[in-house]
Design a protein around this motif. Sequence first.
Motif, mmCIF file in Angstrom:
data_model
loop_
_atom_site.group_PDB
_atom_site.id
_atom_site.type_symbol
_atom_site.label_atom_id
_atom_site.label_comp_id
_atom_site.label_asym_id
_atom_site.label_seq_id
_atom_site.Cartn_x
_atom_site.Cartn_y
_atom_site.Cartn_z
ATOM 1 N N THR A 32 8.431 19.063 -10.148
ATOM 2 C CA THR A 32 9.855 18.755 -10.212
ATOM 3 C C THR A 32 10.479 19.288 -11.492
ATOM 4 N N VAL A 33 9.772 19.130 -12.605
ATOM 5 C CA VAL A 33 10.274 19.658 -13.876
ATOM 6 C C VAL A 33 10.365 21.181 -13.824
ATOM 7 N N THR A 34 9.409 21.817 -13.174
ATOM 8 C CA THR A 34 9.429 23.273 -13.043
ATOM 9 C C THR A 34 10.647 23.747 -12.255
ATOM 10 N N ALA A 35 11.012 22.984 -11.217
ATOM 11 C CA ALA A 35 12.170 23.374 -10.398
ATOM 12 C C ALA A 35 13.443 23.412 -11.229
ATOM 13 N N TYR A 36 13.603 22.500 -12.166
ATOM 14 C CA TYR A 36 14.804 22.494 -13.006
ATOM 15 C C TYR A 36 14.662 23.426 -14.200
ATOM 16 N N ARG B 75 4.539 10.596 -6.490
ATOM 17 C CA ARG B 75 5.603 10.937 -7.420
ATOM 18 C C ARG B 75 5.043 11.341 -8.783
ATOM 19 N N THR B 76 3.973 10.687 -9.209
ATOM 20 C CA THR B 76 3.356 11.048 -10.485
ATOM 21 C C THR B 76 2.728 12.435 -10.432
ATOM 22 N N GLU C 32 0.827 -1.206 0.000
ATOM 23 C CA GLU C 32 0.000 0.000 0.000
ATOM 24 C C GLU C 32 0.864 1.261 0.000
ATOM 25 N N ARG C 33 1.932 1.267 0.794
ATOM 26 C CA ARG C 33 2.823 2.423 0.820
ATOM 27 C C ARG C 33 3.536 2.589 -0.520
ATOM 28 N N LYS C 34 3.862 1.490 -1.175
ATOM 29 C CA LYS C 34 4.502 1.551 -2.486
ATOM 30 C C LYS C 34 3.589 2.220 -3.501
ATOM 31 N N GLU C 35 2.305 1.856 -3.503
ATOM 32 C CA GLU C 35 1.349 2.476 -4.410
ATOM 33 C C GLU C 35 1.149 3.953 -4.085
ATOM 34 N N THR C 36 1.127 4.282 -2.803
ATOM 35 C CA THR C 36 0.966 5.692 -2.404
ATOM 36 C C THR C 36 2.144 6.537 -2.858
ATOM 37 N N ARG C 37 3.340 6.025 -2.699
ATOM 38 C CA ARG C 37 4.536 6.754 -3.131
ATOM 39 C C ARG C 37 4.535 6.946 -4.643
ATOM 40 N N ARG C 38 4.081 5.944 -5.383
ATOM 41 C CA ARG C 38 4.038 6.062 -6.838
ATOM 42 C C ARG C 38 3.037 7.138 -7.270
ATOM 43 N N GLU C 39 1.886 7.203 -6.616
ATOM 44 C CA GLU C 39 0.899 8.219 -6.959
ATOM 45 C C GLU C 39 1.408 9.623 -6.651
#
Length: 312
Positions: A252-256, A245-246, A236-243
């Motif tokens: 994240t792209v804006t920061a760079y 991050r998406t 469950e934590r793996k799925e939460t982290r993936r969501e």
Amino acid sequence: MTSSQVAWLALAITALALALAVWGLHSWAGGRRDRAALVDRLADIPGPQRHSAPFAGLDRRVRRTAWGQRLGGRLAATGTNLTPGQFVAAGAGVILGSWILADVIFAPFFGPIAALLALWAATSFLSWRQRLRNERFIAQLPELARVLANATQAGLALRTAVGMAADELEAPAGEELRQVDDALAMGHSIEDALSGLQGRLPSRELVVLVSTLVLSSRTGGSVVESLRNLTVTLEERKETRREIRTQMSQVTVTAYAVPAIGIGSLLLLNQMMPGALRAMTGSGLGRILVVVALGMYVVGFALIRRMSRIDV
């Protein structure tokens, strides 16, 4: 005591001092050879290729320092084959190259700034590689808990289950569990071996797994049931982290993109008006304004990255 006896006594003392000096020099040279051989073995460099390895001498000099030992630990945690000497040589080359390129493309004032950015990029590379390996290991934790649960349910001891998981799982979990299995084979307790793993790859998920295994081994509780429940939680934590991050990928792209726009603006300005950057940084006020602008870009990058970081 006659003069001849004094002369013989002085000769004997001199001979003894020379013998002790030769013995001490031989012991010192032998100790240096043993230490160099130990450093080479710790660097995991094969014997026939040890002397032909790139920057082997620099690597030995760097490892003698406390900073070099910490750097070796960080490189080992990233999973790369780089040695501290190779990393220092590559970092020095990148810093020097960035200084020269900024001097030629922009202006001499930007040379030291580019060197500082290159130094930051080199240290950030280590953090990025370590974080990437840590995330890969976290993604393998549900499978690791499942393998340990199946092996324990089959009647195998926890130490045997760890060795089986090291053989079945891919890197980085397989490599890390192999180190845990080697530590157990050398007589370390399960708590010490798993604490070393937790220190190399810190994460909340691993803390929960290590605590479960240690408490179960201490109290003799049901390891299988605890690992089964933990597997579901880790999934469950793996799925939460993936969501998360998406959803945060655009931020994240804006920061760079923000500092990239600033550098692109400088290139465009210098292309439209050749020599404009040299003229702008030729005065004290221009240099102050450039430093303030670069500082604002850095602050903006840090703030955006901080807003996009969500701990789960």
